[in-house]
Design an enzyme around this catalytic site. Structure first.
Site, PDB file in Angstrom:
ATOM      1  N   ARG A  28       0.845  -1.219   0.000  1.00 30.02           N
ATOM      2  CA  ARG A  28       0.000   0.000   0.000  1.00 30.02           C
ATOM      3  C   ARG A  28       0.874   1.260   0.000  1.00 30.02           C
ATOM      4  O   ARG A  28       0.557   2.247   0.665  1.00 30.02           O
ATOM      5  CB  ARG A  28      -0.946   0.035   1.208  1.00 30.02           C
ATOM      6  CG  ARG A  28      -1.962  -1.072   1.237  1.00 30.02           C
ATOM      7  CD  ARG A  28      -2.954  -0.965   0.081  1.00 30.02           C
ATOM      8  NE  ARG A  28      -4.065  -1.882   0.270  1.00 30.02           N
ATOM      9  CZ  ARG A  28      -4.046  -3.175  -0.046  1.00 30.02           C
ATOM     10  NH1 ARG A  28      -2.964  -3.709  -0.596  1.00 30.02           N
ATOM     11  NH2 ARG A  28      -5.115  -3.918   0.143  1.00 30.02           N
ATOM     12  N   SER A  53     -10.441  -0.618   3.193  1.00 28.10           N
ATOM     13  CA  SER A  53      -9.750  -0.802   4.482  1.00 28.10           C
ATOM     14  C   SER A  53      -9.310   0.555   5.013  1.00 28.10           C
ATOM     15  O   SER A  53      -8.655   1.314   4.295  1.00 28.10           O
ATOM     16  CB  SER A  53      -8.519  -1.677   4.307  1.00 28.10           C
ATOM     17  OG  SER A  53      -8.877  -2.948   3.833  1.00 28.10           O
ATOM     18  N   GLU A  81      -4.801   3.979   6.219  1.00 32.76           N
ATOM     19  CA  GLU A  81      -4.503   3.573   4.842  1.00 32.76           C
ATOM     20  C   GLU A  81      -4.893   4.619   3.789  1.00 32.76           C
ATOM     21  O   GLU A  81      -4.111   4.903   2.886  1.00 32.76           O
ATOM     22  CB  GLU A  81      -5.163   2.215   4.576  1.00 32.76           C
ATOM     23  CG  GLU A  81      -4.679   1.518   3.329  1.00 32.76           C
ATOM     24  CD  GLU A  81      -5.519   1.866   2.133  1.00 32.76           C
ATOM     25  OE1 GLU A  81      -5.101   1.533   1.023  1.00 32.76           O
ATOM     26  OE2 GLU A  81      -6.588   2.481   2.291  1.00 32.76           O
TER      27      GLU A  81
HETATM   28  N1  EPU Z   1     -11.603 -10.522  10.271  1.00 35.54           N
HETATM   29  C1  EPU Z   1     -12.167 -10.394  11.507  1.00 35.54           C
HETATM   30  N2  EPU Z   1     -13.228  -9.544  11.646  1.00 35.54           N
HETATM   31  C2  EPU Z   1     -13.711  -8.804  10.605  1.00 35.54           C
HETATM   32  C3  EPU Z   1     -13.120  -8.948   9.340  1.00 35.54           C
HETATM   33  C4  EPU Z   1     -12.064  -9.814   9.197  1.00 35.54           C
HETATM   34  O1  EPU Z   1     -11.764 -11.034  12.465  1.00 35.54           O
HETATM   35  O2  EPU Z   1     -14.642  -8.038  10.829  1.00 35.54           O
HETATM   36  C5  EPU Z   1     -10.442 -11.428  10.120  1.00 35.54           C
HETATM   37  C6  EPU Z   1     -10.841 -12.772   9.560  1.00 35.54           C
HETATM   38  O3  EPU Z   1     -10.110 -13.770  10.199  1.00 35.54           O
HETATM   39  C7  EPU Z   1     -10.392 -12.672   8.099  1.00 35.54           C
HETATM   40  C8  EPU Z   1      -9.167 -11.777   8.234  1.00 35.54           C
HETATM   41  O4  EPU Z   1      -9.506 -10.844   9.265  1.00 35.54           O
HETATM   42  O5  EPU Z   1     -10.058 -13.907   7.575  1.00 35.54           O
HETATM   43  C9  EPU Z   1      -8.787 -11.049   6.983  1.00 35.54           C
HETATM   44  O6  EPU Z   1      -9.918 -10.356   6.442  1.00 35.54           O
HETATM   45  P1  EPU Z   1      -9.966 -10.041   4.877  1.00 35.54           P
HETATM   46  O7  EPU Z   1      -9.759 -11.307   4.098  1.00 35.54           O
HETATM   47  O8  EPU Z   1     -11.186  -9.265   4.587  1.00 35.54           O
HETATM   48  O9  EPU Z   1      -8.649  -9.202   4.634  1.00 35.54           O
HETATM   49  P2  EPU Z   1      -8.116  -7.851   5.285  1.00 35.54           P
HETATM   50  O10 EPU Z   1      -6.750  -8.134   5.801  1.00 35.54           O
HETATM   51  O11 EPU Z   1      -9.073  -7.275   6.259  1.00 35.54           O
HETATM   52  C10 EPU Z   1      -6.965  -7.102   3.067  1.00 35.54           C
HETATM   53  C11 EPU Z   1      -6.852  -5.819   2.295  1.00 35.54           C
HETATM   54  C12 EPU Z   1      -8.124  -5.600   1.473  1.00 35.54           C
HETATM   55  C13 EPU Z   1      -8.290  -6.766   0.514  1.00 35.54           C
HETATM   56  C14 EPU Z   1      -8.371  -8.060   1.335  1.00 35.54           C
HETATM   57  C15 EPU Z   1      -8.439  -9.289   0.460  1.00 35.54           C
HETATM   58  C16 EPU Z   1      -5.417  -4.318   3.563  1.00 35.54           C
HETATM   59  C17 EPU Z   1      -5.341  -3.098   4.435  1.00 35.54           C
HETATM   60  N3  EPU Z   1      -6.647  -4.702   3.193  1.00 35.54           N
HETATM   61  O12 EPU Z   1      -8.035  -6.899   4.007  1.00 35.54           O
HETATM   62  O13 EPU Z   1      -7.948  -4.416   0.696  1.00 35.54           O
HETATM   63  O14 EPU Z   1      -9.455  -6.633  -0.290  1.00 35.54           O
HETATM   64  O15 EPU Z   1      -7.191  -8.185   2.185  1.00 35.54           O
HETATM   65  O16 EPU Z   1      -7.212  -9.482  -0.145  1.00 35.54           O
HETATM   66  O17 EPU Z   1      -4.389  -4.875   3.220  1.00 35.54           O
HETATM   67  C18 EPU Z   1      -8.321  -2.081   0.726  1.00 35.54           C
HETATM   68  O18 EPU Z   1      -7.095  -1.944   0.673  1.00 35.54           O
HETATM   69  O19 EPU Z   1      -9.091  -1.076   0.773  1.00 35.54           O
HETATM   70  C19 EPU Z   1      -8.886  -3.404   0.768  1.00 35.54           C
HETATM   71  C20 EPU Z   1     -10.201  -3.627   0.863  1.00 35.54           C
END
Ligand code: EPU
Length: 342
Positions: A165, A236, A333
């Site tokens: 990012r 995010s 972010e």
């Molecule tokens: N989780 C929770 N509670 C929640 C949501 C998620 O506990 O309310 C946990 C779950 O265990 C889940 C894990 O967090 O498996 C990861 O969640 P997610 O797969 O949605 O990924 P993220 O780390 O929250 C990142 C990127 C997203 C991208 C997704 C999928 C960043 C800051 N964010 O989110 O990017 O779509 O992975 O690859 O790296 C963005 O940058 O705006 C964005 C949406």
């Protein structure tokens, strides 16, 4: 040149739909219009703010100086050896429309990044990433206007210093570049990237190619993330923090359920969403209209009458609570425009 509009309403150009005006505002649809606008600003010694669709920005209610909406159109195949292609996409093209345009022609490699809001020109700024894939791995070069040298210039992918990012365009040493177009290396036979567990699970046992990956990424995003057109948000709100391996090991002992992901160098990424959820912030509404999304703790949403101050207040509270519990400093972010870092 067309005169800039004064005190223009630019609320549609920020993802949280916060009330916002640009002191001077111009929509830029050609390279020559960009050069004219920059000389207009130089003559009056006013600052420049460059926006795409503003989908990853949180802004002050009054953005001082000249605000430019980069809307230059154009999608062009520059080179094609039958297997690999070089495609130039202009800054003003909508990102998801470009991903679909490429996929429909059999130009593959960007499927994991389907449905990410915003423009092509904004994509390199934060090196958009999703489902185990980052934009940087398909960028050959970025075509920019250099405001110091007053000339158009091509930056190689290495010149862009892409990180998680992050890129030179977010930093002061890159602040003089305005992205005009991005050159992508695409493939007719791209090897699918299916490392992200959730994507792998969604695809199941059936055979898949680029088309199925694009479909599943769209399905996953639609199921998990609020559509900014219905519930304003900037995706995010915090980065997943990268910590040294020994820190990650001790976190695993204390919080075994917190997901950890591989990261660059000797670091491990921790799940910011999990930490914020664990602390009870999910589905909370604070500051009147600003809250955390019901189905995802990393998404801050504006239920209607939110303000930039409300966004920053809630961000500060969340950051403090994460710091207190986990001794982890979260980093915001989206780009903050005319606002102090929380
Ligand atoms: N989780 C929770 N509670 C929640 C949501 C998620 O506990 O309310 C946990 C779950 O265990 C889940 C894990 O967090 O498996 C990861 O969640 P997610 O797969 O949605 O990924 P993220 O780390 O929250 C990142 C990127 C997203 C991208 C997704 C999928 C960043 C800051 N964010 O989110 O990017 O779509 O992975 O690859 O790296 C963005 O940058 O705006 C964005 C949406």
């Amino acid at each position: 040149m067309v005169s800039p509009e004064s005190m223009a309403d630019i609320a549609h150009l920020n993802g949280m739909r916060l009330p916002a005006r640009g002191e001077h505002f111009l929509r830029i649809d050609s390279e020559s219009a960009l050069v004219d606008a920059l000389s207009w600003a130089a003559d009056r010694d006013v600052a420049i703010t460059v926006l795409g669709e503003g989908s990853n920005t949180v802004m002050h209610p009054l953005v001082q100086g000249l605000v430019l909406e980069m809307a230059i159109p154009g999608l062009k195949v520059m080179d094609d050896d039958g297997t690999r292609l070089l495609v130039r996409a202009a800054a003003g093209e909508n990102w998801h429309s470009f991903v679909l345009w490429a996929a429909e022609r059999g130009f593959h490699g960007l499927e994991n990044l389907a449905l990410i809001p915003g423009t092509v020109g904004a994509a390199p700024v934060q090196n958009i990433g999703a489902y185990g894939f980052e934009l940087a791995s398909r960028v050959r070069s970025v075509y920019c206007y250099d405001r110091v040298l007053e000339e158009f210039k091509t930056l190689s992918a290495a010149d862009c210093h892409f990180g998680y990012r992050d890129s030179i365009f977010k930093r002061t040493d890159g602040a003089h570049y305005i992205i005009v177009a991005v050159d992508f290396e695409l493939d007719r036979n791209a090897i699918p990237v299916v490392t992200y567990p959730e994507l792998k699970q969604a695809l199941g046992q059936r055979p898949y190619g680029a088309v199925e990956i694009l479909e599943e990424v769209v399905n996953l995003r639609r199921a998990k993330l609020p559509d900014p057109a219905n519930l304003p948000n900037v995706g995010s709100f915090f980065k997943n923090p990268a910590v040294p391996l020994p820190v990650a090991e001790s976190m695993k002992v204390n919080w075994p359920l917190m997901p950890q992901y591989p990261s660059a160098g000797e670091t491990v990424k921790l799940s910011a969403a999990w930490m914020i959820d664990y602390l009870g912030w999910r589905d909370a509404t604070h500051e009147g209209a600003i809250g955390i999304y019901r189905d995802h703790a990393l998404i801050m949403v504006n239920h209607g009458a939110g303000s930039a101050a409300g966004v920053l207040n809630l961000a500060t509270k969340i950051m403090q609570s994460v710091e207190n519990e986990f001794q982890i400093a979260l980093e915001i972010e989206p780009s903050l425009i005319g606002l102090p870092a929380a």
